[in-house]
Motif scaffolding. Structure first.
Motif, short mmCIF file in Angstrom:
data_model
loop_
_atom_site.label_atom_id
_atom_site.label_comp_id
_atom_site.label_asym_id
_atom_site.label_seq_id
_atom_site.Cartn_x
_atom_site.Cartn_y
_atom_site.Cartn_z
N PHE A 164 0.84 -1.20 0.00
CA PHE A 164 0.00 0.00 0.00
C PHE A 164 0.88 1.25 0.00
O PHE A 164 0.62 2.22 0.71
N SER A 165 1.88 1.23 -0.81
CA SER A 165 2.95 2.23 -0.86
C SER A 165 2.42 3.65 -1.08
O SER A 165 1.78 3.95 -2.09
N GLU A 166 2.73 4.53 -0.12
CA GLU A 166 2.41 5.94 -0.29
C GLU A 166 3.32 6.58 -1.33
O GLU A 166 2.92 7.49 -2.06
N THR A 167 4.56 6.09 -1.40
CA THR A 167 5.50 6.63 -2.38
C THR A 167 5.04 6.34 -3.79
O THR A 167 5.14 7.18 -4.69
N ARG A 168 4.53 5.14 -4.02
CA ARG A 168 4.00 4.79 -5.35
C ARG A 168 2.89 5.76 -5.75
O ARG A 168 2.85 6.23 -6.90
N ALA A 169 2.02 6.08 -4.80
CA ALA A 169 0.94 7.03 -5.10
C ALA A 169 1.50 8.41 -5.39
O ALA A 169 1.03 9.10 -6.32
N ARG A 170 2.52 8.84 -4.63
CA ARG A 170 3.12 10.16 -4.87
C ARG A 170 3.80 10.23 -6.23
O ARG A 170 3.89 11.29 -6.84
N LEU A 171 4.29 9.08 -6.70
CA LEU A 171 4.92 9.04 -8.02
C LEU A 171 3.90 9.00 -9.15
O LEU A 171 4.27 9.09 -10.32
N GLY A 172 2.63 8.84 -8.80
CA GLY A 172 1.58 8.80 -9.82
C GLY A 172 1.50 7.47 -10.54
O GLY A 172 0.96 7.41 -11.66
N ILE A 173 1.99 6.39 -9.90
CA ILE A 173 1.93 5.07 -10.52
C ILE A 173 0.67 4.37 -10.02
O ILE A 173 0.49 4.16 -8.82
N ALA A 174 -0.19 3.98 -10.95
CA ALA A 174 -1.42 3.28 -10.58
C ALA A 174 -1.12 1.82 -10.27
O ALA A 174 -0.11 1.26 -10.73
N ALA A 175 -2.00 1.21 -9.49
CA ALA A 175 -1.83 -0.20 -9.13
C ALA A 175 -3.19 -0.87 -9.06
O ALA A 175 -4.18 -0.26 -8.65
N ASP A 176 -3.23 -2.12 -9.47
CA ASP A 176 -4.44 -2.93 -9.34
C ASP A 176 -4.40 -3.60 -7.97
O ASP A 176 -3.61 -4.52 -7.75
N ILE A 177 -5.24 -3.14 -7.06
CA ILE A 177 -5.28 -3.65 -5.70
C ILE A 177 -6.57 -4.44 -5.51
O ILE A 177 -7.66 -3.91 -5.74
N CYS A 178 -6.43 -5.68 -5.13
CA CYS A 178 -7.60 -6.55 -4.93
C CYS A 178 -7.67 -6.95 -3.46
O CYS A 178 -6.86 -7.76 -2.99
N ARG A 179 -8.62 -6.36 -2.75
CA ARG A 179 -8.86 -6.74 -1.35
C ARG A 179 -9.80 -7.94 -1.36
O ARG A 179 -10.92 -7.84 -1.83
N LEU A 180 -9.31 -9.06 -0.86
CA LEU A 180 -9.98 -10.34 -1.07
C LEU A 180 -11.11 -10.62 -0.09
O LEU A 180 -11.82 -11.62 -0.25
N THR A 227 -4.00 -8.47 -2.87
CA THR A 227 -2.95 -8.59 -3.87
C THR A 227 -2.77 -7.26 -4.60
O THR A 227 -3.72 -6.47 -4.71
N VAL A 228 -1.56 -7.02 -5.08
CA VAL A 228 -1.24 -5.75 -5.75
C VAL A 228 -0.38 -6.02 -6.97
O VAL A 228 0.60 -6.78 -6.90
N TRP A 229 -0.76 -5.42 -8.09
CA TRP A 229 0.07 -5.44 -9.29
C TRP A 229 0.20 -3.99 -9.76
O TRP A 229 -0.77 -3.38 -10.20
N SER A 230 1.39 -3.43 -9.67
CA SER A 230 1.60 -2.05 -10.10
C SER A 230 1.64 -1.97 -11.62
O SER A 230 2.27 -2.83 -12.27
N ARG A 231 0.99 -0.97 -12.17
CA ARG A 231 0.93 -0.82 -13.63
C ARG A 231 2.32 -0.60 -14.22
O ARG A 231 2.58 -0.96 -15.36
N HIS A 232 3.19 0.02 -13.44
CA HIS A 232 4.59 0.21 -13.85
C HIS A 232 5.47 -0.07 -12.63
O HIS A 232 5.07 0.16 -11.49
N PHE A 233 6.67 -0.56 -12.90
CA PHE A 233 7.65 -0.77 -11.83
C PHE A 233 8.68 0.35 -11.80
O PHE A 233 9.58 0.34 -10.96
N ALA A 234 8.55 1.29 -12.71
CA ALA A 234 9.51 2.41 -12.76
C ALA A 234 8.81 3.65 -13.31
O ALA A 234 7.80 3.56 -14.01
N ALA A 235 9.38 4.79 -12.97
CA ALA A 235 8.93 6.10 -13.45
C ALA A 235 10.18 6.95 -13.57
O ALA A 235 11.26 6.54 -13.14
N PRO A 236 10.09 8.14 -14.16
CA PRO A 236 11.29 8.97 -14.25
C PRO A 236 11.96 9.16 -12.89
O PRO A 236 11.33 9.57 -11.92
N ARG A 237 13.23 8.74 -12.82
CA ARG A 237 14.07 8.89 -11.62
C ARG A 237 13.61 8.02 -10.44
O ARG A 237 14.03 8.26 -9.31
#
Length: 389
Positions: free
Chosen positions: A165-181, A271-281
């Motif tokens: 549930f990365s706050e940094t991922r959200a700050r980077l603007g990277i979307a993620a498919d999060i499935c709360r089971l 479960t979480v699958w991030s749409r990207h594993f990298a962004a600029p920098r």
């Protein structure tokens, strides 16, 4: 404060990545909300990690394995998968040249402690414990992070390893498919009458999934029970005698009556699958990139693999006097790790959907699929998939 790499998150993936850069001479700042004392001596969280041989080798190269008491490493000789009341079991054994072991189990807290201990004395590493991130800005040349104590960190590369549930991922603007089971996992160490013989059992019963993972003591195991969240919450509050009775019943007393050795630990499943594993920098590793379902017990191994993949590429760029945060470096990491993670993530999801579906059609299909999976070519394919990580 200027540095080369900022790592957000001091869990296993963040520590493994930081340690993987030890030979690069890069200046690293690792930011973690927990205190330094909590990092050095983590609390027991009840979880047992099934390590592949490759993961154990990675921990040895990082210098972490030397900090694990060998008497607390439980050999995993085989795994058996059962379905409902069927007597048939899908069995997996060790491959040739693996010393008779499918893998080994080590407590999660011991692994965290060992990885932290391996970083001690790493001159290029500065751990900022007890600090959170309040702001993040990027430019073409680098990234700037503001901490809760108003310290500003500037670096050429940011690496997020701060949970699924990365706050940094959200700050980077990277979307993620999060499935709360809607289900939770109850974990508790137990004592039993029959020896486990180093065999891990996973039983997909109707309405439940239960696993018995062998501990170093032949008469002790870690029980992992998955049920709807409300059922797990009630069971976690039960008196020890009632909990023992319920776990014994749900495991069909395959190891004899079970006696809990501690209070149970509860973990809601997502479960979480991030749409990207990298962004600029920036790059994501560990659960921030991929949050696996625990049914295949492979999330920790995948996290170590991602940390090693990124550390190798960043170290190579540093040694050639290149830009460690360049798009080519990060795209290379993302492509490599997605190719490694996607088949395992998809296969795990398919297993969960099929074996937790109690509709009549799914229940009828499961025995046939288990028998098909027992065929030598299929088992060999599964072994190859797992051996990559």
């Amino acid at each position: 404060m200027d540095c080369d790499v900022i790592v957000i998150g001091g869990g296993p993936a963040g520590l493994a990545f930081a340690r993987g850069l030890a030979s690069s001479s890069l200046a690293i700042v690792l930011v973690e909300r927990q205190s330094l004392a909590a990092l050095a001596e983590p609390a027991d969280d009840g979880r047992e990690i099934a390590l592949t041989h490759r993961s154990a080798d990675r921990l040895k190269r990082l210098g972490a394995w030397d900090h694990i008491d060998p008497t607390q490493v439980a050999p995993l000789s085989a795994a058996r998968v059962l379905n409902g009341a069927s007597p048939f079991a899908l069995a997996f054994g060790p491959a040739e040249g693996c010393g008779g072991r499918l893998g080994q189990l080590v407590s999660n807290w011991r692994l965290r402690r060992a990885l932290f201990a391996a970083t001690e004395g790493q001159t290029s590493l500065n751990i900022r414990a007890g600090a959170g991130v309040t702001g993040l800005r990027r430019s073409d040349s680098g990234v700037e992070v503001e901490l809760t104590d108003r310290t500003r960190l500037r670096a050429r590369l940011l690496v997020a390893a701060d949970s699924r549930f990365s706050e940094t991922r959200a700050r980077l603007g990277i979307a993620a498919d999060i499935c709360r089971l809607g289900k939770s996992m109850l974990v508790v160490p137990v004592e039993h009458q029959r020896p486990h013989d180093g065999v891990a059992l996973e039983w997909f019963g109707h309405g439940q999934t239960i696993a018995c993972l062998p501990l170093a003591d032949p008469l002790r195991s870690s029980v992992v029970l998955t049920l709807p969240e409300d059922a797990i919450a009630r069971l976690a509050m039960a008196e020890p005698a009632l909990l023992a009775e319920e776990l014994s019943r749900r495991s069909a007393a395959r190891l004899g009556p079970l006696r809990p050795l501690s209070r149970p630990f509860v973990y809601p499943l997502a479960t979480v699958w991030s749409r990207h594993f990298a962004a600029p920098r920036a790059a994501l590793i560990g659960d921030a990139a991929v949050g696996m379902h625990p049914v295949t017990a492979h999330g920790f191994n995948l996290g170590l693999l991602g940390a090693a993949t990124l550390a190798t590429r960043v170290t190579a760029a540093a040694r050639s006097n290149g830009d460690i945060g360049a798009a080519t470096v990060l795209r290379g990491y993302e492509t490599t790790h997605r190719l490694a993670a996607a088949p395992l993530f998809a296969a795990t999801g398919a297993i969960v959907r099929l074996f937790t579906d109690d509709r009549p059609a799914a229940r009828l299909a499961r025995p046939a699929l288990l028998r098909a999976a027992s065929l030598a070519p299929v088992r060999a394919g599964v072994s190859r998939l797992l051996a990559r990580h």
